[in-house]
Motif scaffolding. Structure first.
Motif, mmCIF file in Angstrom:
data_model
loop_
_atom_site.group_PDB
_atom_site.id
_atom_site.type_symbol
_atom_site.label_atom_id
_atom_site.label_comp_id
_atom_site.label_asym_id
_atom_site.label_seq_id
_atom_site.Cartn_x
_atom_site.Cartn_y
_atom_site.Cartn_z
ATOM 1 N N MET A 169 0.838 -1.185 0.000
ATOM 2 C CA MET A 169 0.000 0.000 0.000
ATOM 3 C C MET A 169 0.874 1.237 0.000
ATOM 4 S SD MET A 169 -2.981 -0.715 2.751
ATOM 5 C CE MET A 169 -4.265 -1.859 2.340
ATOM 6 N N ASN A 170 0.559 2.154 -0.856
ATOM 7 C CA ASN A 170 1.270 3.426 -0.897
ATOM 8 C C ASN A 170 0.310 4.547 -0.534
ATOM 9 O OD1 ASN A 170 3.799 2.442 -1.625
ATOM 10 N ND2 ASN A 170 3.251 2.396 -3.784
ATOM 11 N N PRO A 171 0.334 4.969 0.719
ATOM 12 C CA PRO A 171 -0.568 6.049 1.104
ATOM 13 C C PRO A 171 -0.103 7.377 0.528
ATOM 14 C CG PRO A 171 0.909 5.553 2.899
ATOM 15 C CD PRO A 171 1.165 4.520 1.829
ATOM 16 N N VAL A 219 -0.828 13.841 7.400
ATOM 17 C CA VAL A 219 -1.750 12.702 7.430
ATOM 18 C C VAL A 219 -1.411 11.743 6.300
ATOM 19 C CG1 VAL A 219 -3.630 14.021 8.484
ATOM 20 C CG2 VAL A 219 -3.525 13.820 6.016
ATOM 21 N N ALA A 220 -1.768 10.480 6.537
ATOM 22 C CA ALA A 220 -1.660 9.442 5.513
ATOM 23 C C ALA A 220 -3.081 9.121 5.072
ATOM 24 C CB ALA A 220 -0.986 8.203 6.075
ATOM 25 N N GLU A 221 -3.260 9.065 3.773
ATOM 26 C CA GLU A 221 -4.583 8.840 3.207
ATOM 27 C C GLU A 221 -4.546 7.671 2.236
ATOM 28 O OE1 GLU A 221 -7.407 12.626 2.335
ATOM 29 O OE2 GLU A 221 -6.061 12.066 0.730
ATOM 30 N N VAL A 238 3.841 9.222 15.672
ATOM 31 C CA VAL A 238 3.289 8.630 14.448
ATOM 32 C C VAL A 238 2.232 7.623 14.870
ATOM 33 C CG1 VAL A 238 3.786 7.157 12.455
ATOM 34 C CG2 VAL A 238 5.413 8.939 13.110
ATOM 35 N N TYR A 239 1.057 7.726 14.287
ATOM 36 C CA TYR A 239 -0.046 6.816 14.619
ATOM 37 C C TYR A 239 -0.727 6.339 13.337
ATOM 38 C CZ TYR A 239 0.340 8.820 19.277
ATOM 39 O OH TYR A 239 0.802 9.227 20.504
ATOM 40 N N ALA A 240 -1.144 5.088 13.355
ATOM 41 C CA ALA A 240 -1.936 4.540 12.244
ATOM 42 C C ALA A 240 -3.242 4.003 12.806
ATOM 43 C CB ALA A 240 -1.169 3.430 11.538
ATOM 44 N N ASN A 241 -4.267 4.075 12.014
ATOM 45 C CA ASN A 241 -5.533 3.441 12.351
ATOM 46 C C ASN A 241 -5.265 1.964 12.611
ATOM 47 O OD1 ASN A 241 -7.933 1.757 11.565
ATOM 48 N ND2 ASN A 241 -8.899 3.769 11.403
ATOM 49 N N GLY A 260 2.556 -0.151 6.020
ATOM 50 C CA GLY A 260 3.406 0.885 5.439
ATOM 51 C C GLY A 260 3.002 2.311 5.773
ATOM 52 N N ILE A 261 1.967 2.490 6.550
ATOM 53 C CA ILE A 261 1.505 3.838 6.890
ATOM 54 C C ILE A 261 2.558 4.549 7.731
ATOM 55 C CG2 ILE A 261 -0.320 5.175 8.022
ATOM 56 C CD1 ILE A 261 -1.194 3.514 5.476
ATOM 57 N N GLY A 262 3.020 3.888 8.790
ATOM 58 C CA GLY A 262 4.040 4.479 9.653
ATOM 59 C C GLY A 262 5.319 4.782 8.913
#
Length: 164
Positions: free
Chosen positions: A1-3, A57-59, A87-90, A97-99
């Protein structure tokens, strides 16, 4: 995944608040006891932005799935080149890969701002976050026993440092 990583907008705050409050209620990434209100979180972020600290933010598919920021480490003038980051991810997107994307961007932003040191404060039980930071060149710089009390037990803090 590439946010997609982008600058925070106030309309992102409800999704961010959901991530934060989940950690407050169920995790040890935040040593808070009570969920935050939207007004409280907006005020916290407004303070950071007024001090020229970034919030990103990461989307994925137009959904906020994570966020990160940094701000002052301590409030004395000589610390002005050192920042503490978060740094936080849902919870449904952890390990995707969000972090990585968020921390990569935060490090680049800190370097561009002429900062020298980035600090992360991590609960000692969060071995995956410690390993995650080590991948980015952070080193363990300190361990503070019983620095927090949550879920009816004492928690220990690991300080990690990266010289930029």
């Amino acid at each position: 995944m590439n946010p997609t990583i982008r600058t925070y907008k106030t309309e992102d705050c409800p999704a961010i608040l959901e991530i934060i409050n989940d950690q407050i209620l169920n995790g040890v990434a935040l040593y808070d006891y009570h969920p935050r209100t939207l007004a409280q979180q907006l005020a916290i972020f407004e303070d950071k932005l007024e001090k020229s600290f970034p919030i990103i933010v990461a989307e994925l598919n137009n959904e906020v799935v994570g966020f990160g920021y940094y701000s002052e480490f301590r409030f004395r003038e000589a610390y002005k080149f050192t920042v503490e980051h978060s740094v936080y991810a849902n919870k449904n997107f952890i390990g995707k890969g969000i972090g990585n994307a968020l921390l990569t961007e935060l490090i680049a932003l800190a370097k561009n701002q002429g900062l020298h040191t980035m600090i992360g404060v991590i609960d000692s039980e969060n071995e995956s976050s410690i390993a995650f930071h080590e991948k980015f060149g952070f080193e363990k710089a300190g361990f503070i026993k019983e620095s927090g009390f949550k879920f009816n037990r004492w928690l220990h803090s690991v300080f990690m440092q990266k010289i930029l």
